[in-house]
Design a protein around this motif. Structure first.
Motif, mmCIF file in Angstrom:
data_model
loop_
_atom_site.group_PDB
_atom_site.id
_atom_site.type_symbol
_atom_site.label_atom_id
_atom_site.label_comp_id
_atom_site.label_asym_id
_atom_site.label_seq_id
_atom_site.Cartn_x
_atom_site.Cartn_y
_atom_site.Cartn_z
ATOM 1 N N LEU A 69 -1.089 -38.400 -5.447
ATOM 2 C CA LEU A 69 -1.947 -39.353 -6.169
ATOM 3 C C LEU A 69 -3.034 -39.972 -5.308
ATOM 4 O O LEU A 69 -4.079 -40.400 -5.821
ATOM 5 C CB LEU A 69 -1.077 -40.467 -6.777
ATOM 6 N N THR A 70 -2.811 -40.058 -4.011
ATOM 7 C CA THR A 70 -3.775 -40.740 -3.138
ATOM 8 C C THR A 70 -4.720 -39.773 -2.437
ATOM 9 O O THR A 70 -5.352 -40.132 -1.442
ATOM 10 C CB THR A 70 -3.035 -41.572 -2.068
ATOM 11 N N GLY A 71 -4.793 -38.561 -2.922
ATOM 12 C CA GLY A 71 -5.726 -37.613 -2.332
ATOM 13 C C GLY A 71 -5.286 -37.098 -0.979
ATOM 14 O O GLY A 71 -6.077 -37.045 -0.034
ATOM 15 N N SER A 72 -4.023 -36.756 -0.867
ATOM 16 C CA SER A 72 -3.462 -36.179 0.367
ATOM 17 C C SER A 72 -3.548 -37.121 1.561
ATOM 18 O O SER A 72 -4.034 -36.760 2.634
ATOM 19 C CB SER A 72 -4.171 -34.852 0.701
ATOM 20 N N SER A 73 -3.064 -38.356 1.395
ATOM 21 C CA SER A 73 -3.023 -39.319 2.496
ATOM 22 C C SER A 73 -2.068 -38.810 3.566
ATOM 23 O O SER A 73 -0.930 -38.429 3.284
ATOM 24 C CB SER A 73 -2.542 -40.678 1.973
ATOM 25 N N ILE A 74 -2.515 -38.832 4.831
ATOM 26 C CA ILE A 74 -1.693 -38.290 5.917
ATOM 27 C C ILE A 74 -0.415 -39.101 6.103
ATOM 28 O O ILE A 74 0.636 -38.566 6.448
ATOM 29 C CB ILE A 74 -2.502 -38.216 7.234
ATOM 30 N N GLY A 75 -0.477 -40.419 5.860
ATOM 31 C CA GLY A 75 0.712 -41.260 6.014
ATOM 32 C C GLY A 75 1.824 -40.850 5.065
ATOM 33 O O GLY A 75 2.985 -40.719 5.457
ATOM 34 N N TYR A 76 1.450 -40.641 3.776
ATOM 35 C CA TYR A 76 2.451 -40.207 2.805
ATOM 36 C C TYR A 76 2.923 -38.786 3.095
ATOM 37 O O TYR A 76 4.084 -38.432 2.843
ATOM 38 C CB TYR A 76 1.890 -40.293 1.382
ATOM 39 N N GLY A 77 2.034 -37.964 3.630
ATOM 40 C CA GLY A 77 2.431 -36.602 3.987
ATOM 41 C C GLY A 77 3.486 -36.597 5.082
ATOM 42 O O GLY A 77 4.476 -35.870 5.008
ATOM 43 N N VAL A 78 3.280 -37.429 6.111
ATOM 44 C CA VAL A 78 4.254 -37.528 7.192
ATOM 45 C C VAL A 78 5.586 -38.059 6.675
ATOM 46 O O VAL A 78 6.662 -37.559 7.020
ATOM 47 C CB VAL A 78 3.711 -38.429 8.323
ATOM 48 N N LEU A 79 5.519 -39.098 5.833
ATOM 49 C CA LEU A 79 6.743 -39.680 5.273
ATOM 50 C C LEU A 79 7.506 -38.663 4.428
ATOM 51 O O LEU A 79 8.736 -38.596 4.457
ATOM 52 C CB LEU A 79 6.400 -40.923 4.442
ATOM 53 N N THR A 80 6.768 -37.852 3.681
ATOM 54 C CA THR A 80 7.414 -36.809 2.873
ATOM 55 C C THR A 80 8.154 -35.817 3.779
ATOM 56 O O THR A 80 9.307 -35.461 3.533
ATOM 57 C CB THR A 80 6.370 -36.055 2.030
ATOM 58 N N GLY A 81 7.485 -35.394 4.851
ATOM 59 C CA GLY A 81 8.117 -34.453 5.776
ATOM 60 C C GLY A 81 9.357 -35.029 6.438
ATOM 61 O O GLY A 81 10.384 -34.361 6.550
#
Length: 199
Positions: free
Chosen positions: A33-45
């Motif tokens: 939803l946030t346009g591929s935010s790196i912070g959320y990407g790291v948290l997902t991983g």
């Protein structure tokens, strides 16, 4: 009194798995939803990593490794048996494996560590521990013990080729399938070969 440390109850691992799954789902949706935010990407991983870790613990509790697969291995002289200078030199040299017509031998530098006779080998198993970076270990077993070799041991590739001529029944599809399955696994015990039963 047992020296084995107590482990958290199974439900603690189940709760951890569920929380990690919820966090992974939430972070993944926010990432989208946030346009591929790196912070959320790291948290997902990180969340998926935590799910895997908790899942492994749950699996180990529900399906523990049988006692029959826990081998007694002769690992050669320990570091405590060596003088400080020799100990430092030993650590700098990898363990290698070699063979001749009668024996399989391991050594470190010029020092032989252990040897087993080809005629005594009765089973070969690949084990992969539940480690941060899982490493396959080849267990070449005899009735009295055996040799345990990491998959990257110098000389192991040549030894694996020699298995085909020295061990009856090794060179077949079932053996190759067991090796392929082991190399694609994160943990487990995979029987590659054992002495054929006489008819």
């Amino acid at each position: 009194m047992s020296d084995t440390p107590s482990q958290p109850p199974l439900f603690a691992y189940l709760i951890g798995f569920a929380l990690a799954a919820c966090c992974a789902i939430w972070a993944g949706s926010q990432f989208a939803l946030t346009g591929s935010s790196i912070g959320y990407g790291v948290l997902t991983g990180l969340s998926f990593g935590a799910m895997f870790a908790f899942g492994q613990r749950v699996k180990n509790r529900l399906f523990p490794t049988p006692e029959s697969t826990k081998w007694k291995i002769n690992a050669g002289p320990t570091a405590a048996d060596l003088r400080p200078a020799r100990r430092a030199a030993a650590r700098a040299k990898p363990v290698t494996v070699a063979f001749d017509d009668e024996f399989i031998k391991t050594s470190r530098g010029d020092a032989e560590l252990e040897s087993i006779a080809w005629q005594d080998v009765n089973r070969i198993v690949i084990t992969i521990g539940d480690d941060f970076l899982p490493m396959p270990y080849w267990m070449i077993a005899t009735v009295k013990g055996g040799i345990r070799l990491p998959n990257d041991t110098p000389g192991l590739e040549s030894l694996m080729e020699e298995f085909k001529s020295k061990l009856p029944g090794y060179d077949n599809d079932a053996t190759y399938q067991a090796v392929i399955s082991a190399m694609g696994a994160m943990e487990g015990v995979f029987e590659v070969w054992k002495t054929p039963v006489s008819a």
